[in-house]
Design a protein around this motif. Sequence first.
Motif, mmCIF file in Angstrom:
data_model
loop_
_atom_site.group_PDB
_atom_site.id
_atom_site.type_symbol
_atom_site.label_atom_id
_atom_site.label_comp_id
_atom_site.label_asym_id
_atom_site.label_seq_id
_atom_site.Cartn_x
_atom_site.Cartn_y
_atom_site.Cartn_z
ATOM 1 N N TRP A 149 69.585 71.459 46.529
ATOM 2 C CA TRP A 149 70.627 70.183 46.755
ATOM 3 C C TRP A 149 71.436 70.208 45.557
ATOM 4 O O TRP A 149 71.165 70.428 44.246
ATOM 5 N N GLU A 150 72.986 70.261 45.854
ATOM 6 C CA GLU A 150 73.981 70.276 44.859
ATOM 7 C C GLU A 150 74.517 68.985 45.175
ATOM 8 O O GLU A 150 75.112 68.675 46.238
ATOM 9 N N GLN A 151 74.822 67.951 44.177
ATOM 10 C CA GLN A 151 75.345 66.786 44.384
ATOM 11 C C GLN A 151 76.815 67.117 44.074
ATOM 12 O O GLN A 151 77.451 67.410 43.299
ATOM 13 N N THR A 152 77.757 66.995 45.144
ATOM 14 C CA THR A 152 79.155 67.089 45.058
ATOM 15 C C THR A 152 79.949 66.136 44.838
ATOM 16 O O THR A 152 81.255 66.432 44.884
ATOM 17 N N SER A 153 79.578 64.879 45.457
ATOM 18 C CA SER A 153 80.334 63.694 45.070
ATOM 19 C C SER A 153 79.520 62.459 45.145
ATOM 20 O O SER A 153 78.203 62.326 45.623
ATOM 21 N N GLU A 154 80.051 61.507 44.303
ATOM 22 C CA GLU A 154 79.414 60.245 44.224
ATOM 23 C C GLU A 154 79.692 59.274 45.489
ATOM 24 O O GLU A 154 79.164 58.200 45.891
#
Length: 156
Positions: free
Chosen positions: A132-137
Amino acid sequence: MSSEQEPGYLGLAPYLYYSDATAAVEWLTRVFGFTEEVRFEDASGEVFQATLCAGAGRVQLAGVGPEYWTAKGVEGPVGQLNIIYVTDVDEQYERVRTALGDDAVPEPPQDQPYGARVFTVADPGGNSWTFWEQTSETVELPSGWREVRSGDVREH
């Protein structure tokens, strides 16, 4: 300790069961790039318990035979979903794809409406691993859904 105080948590680690823990340690280090912290072997050299590291996170694993599951009254492990947060999911995907060769190529990473880019692969013990890569809030929920964060409700 009162109910308002947070416990002194030091971390959280999955504890996974494998019928062949020796093979699981080899696979998880080779395919995912986890590092081995410690292993405990029986007299024949087979791993019966080990701790692997994924960054600062730890994964505990143990080798158990069919008698373990019989004693629990079940046929075997049901598998577990584990999420590993990474800085570059596409890079991790290439690592996993290369390590697996033609064995079992996972689906490529996909962007999710909750601001993440993810891919999932199953290990030989039936556990699923989502990188999992968090790309945006920013969260894009369907109409009528809502986001609830600790006392704050946002309609979408």
